[in-house]
Design a protein around this motif. Sequence first.
Motif, PDB file in Angstrom:
ATOM      1  N   PHE A  69     -48.292 -15.460  32.716  1.00 61.74           N
ATOM      2  CA  PHE A  69     -47.138 -16.310  32.989  1.00 61.74           C
ATOM      3  C   PHE A  69     -47.174 -16.914  34.388  1.00 61.74           C
ATOM      4  CE2 PHE A  69     -45.595 -12.192  34.517  1.00 61.74           C
ATOM      5  CZ  PHE A  69     -45.009 -12.543  35.725  1.00 61.74           C
ATOM      6  N   HIS A  70     -47.993 -16.362  35.291  1.00 58.41           N
ATOM      7  CA  HIS A  70     -47.968 -16.830  36.678  1.00 58.41           C
ATOM      8  C   HIS A  70     -48.394 -18.284  36.793  1.00 58.41           C
ATOM      9  CE1 HIS A  70     -48.267 -12.464  36.877  1.00 58.41           C
ATOM     10  NE2 HIS A  70     -47.531 -12.569  37.954  1.00 58.41           N
ATOM     11  N   HIS A 149     -41.544  -9.546  39.216  1.00 54.57           N
ATOM     12  CA  HIS A 149     -41.574  -8.542  38.138  1.00 54.57           C
ATOM     13  C   HIS A 149     -40.332  -7.662  38.085  1.00 54.57           C
ATOM     14  CE1 HIS A 149     -45.735  -9.508  39.432  1.00 54.57           C
ATOM     15  NE2 HIS A 149     -45.928  -9.624  38.129  1.00 54.57           N
ATOM     16  N   HIS A 213     -53.222  -5.921  39.550  1.00 53.66           N
ATOM     17  CA  HIS A 213     -52.203  -6.930  39.848  1.00 53.66           C
ATOM     18  C   HIS A 213     -50.893  -6.215  40.184  1.00 53.66           C
ATOM     19  CE1 HIS A 213     -49.817 -10.536  39.561  1.00 53.66           C
ATOM     20  NE2 HIS A 213     -49.032  -9.962  38.678  1.00 53.66           N
ATOM     21  N   ALA A 215     -47.814  -5.649  39.786  1.00 57.20           N
ATOM     22  CA  ALA A 215     -46.614  -5.907  38.988  1.00 57.20           C
ATOM     23  C   ALA A 215     -45.582  -4.792  39.117  1.00 57.20           C
ATOM     24  CB  ALA A 215     -46.997  -6.086  37.519  1.00 57.20           C
TER      25      ALA A 215
HETATM   26 ZN   LIG Z   1     -47.439 -10.528  37.741  1.00 57.46          ZN
END
Ligand SMILES: [Zn+2]
Length: 305
Positions: A69-70, A149, A213, A215
């Motif tokens: 989604f980034h 997030h 990542h 998140a």
């Molecule tokens: Zn992310």
Amino acid sequence: MNLRVSAIWMTLVLNVVMTTGCNNQSRIQTKTTEVFNVTVSIVPQKYFVRKIGGDRVKINVMVKPGADFHNYEPKPEQLQALSDAKAYITIGIPFERAWIDKISGINTQLQIIDSARGIERLPMIDHDHHKHHHSKLKLETAIETLDPHIWLSPTLAKIQARNIYKGLSKLDPDYRAKYLENLNIFLQEIEQLSNQIKENLTQIENRKFIVFHPAWGYFANEYNLIQIPVEVGGQRPSPAELVKLIKKAKKEKIKVIFTQPESNTNSAKIIAKEIDGEVLFISPLAPNWSENLLEVSKTFSTILD
Ligand SMILES: [Zn+2]
């Protein structure tokens, strides 16, 4: 006219008025709100909206499972599909800011519900946070990049649930009581989940974990864990940065690199090999939000000790 007759007369008049009123309303409702369409950005939001909206809402997710989604860009047919949505429930991820004007242009009736309202976002943290070698411009971007997030923290999920409740109630006031009932059940579920997670994580002594990542910042904050990301400023690390991270992992006796199904795992594998550890997947975007967080806490409790 005596009192009794006038009362009967009034009842009749009221009945006619109410019946006509209801008929009109139900005609409108079958057309537009029998089950109304709501669009969300990412999969976990669907879980939240379903919990509050029940089967009153049909939920359309913009970013399909497995997609990142980034850097997401909605497809033209997805924007077109929004033409009959009643609401878009945002969560504050980057593509929303870029696309919401376009989306509102396609559907001028579209209500925007901000589920992130009232949530203060934290900056994304690099493993090398205090020693950036980036150019000034890049550093500024890094500072301005706030962690999106927020759905991975049960406490923040409660705020999102309340925002969704408020939004749906405004949109569909006849069902406010039902939404409130659903909200309270969901808040209780979140509370129970959070207690279980806490319980799973109490025994852990080494509270640092490496993740490709980052998140899990809000989750880590909430449960007193320390997230060490492999990525630097949202990018794969340079060889020098990788070397530094490997040193750090060895020093901290870290044996597992967490990553997510949506990420390229090469650097995670390299680190794992160097520290004689392994790569494990945890997903920030799993559809079963509650069960997923519980599983993650169980994984942490077995891996970190
Ligand atoms: Zn992310």
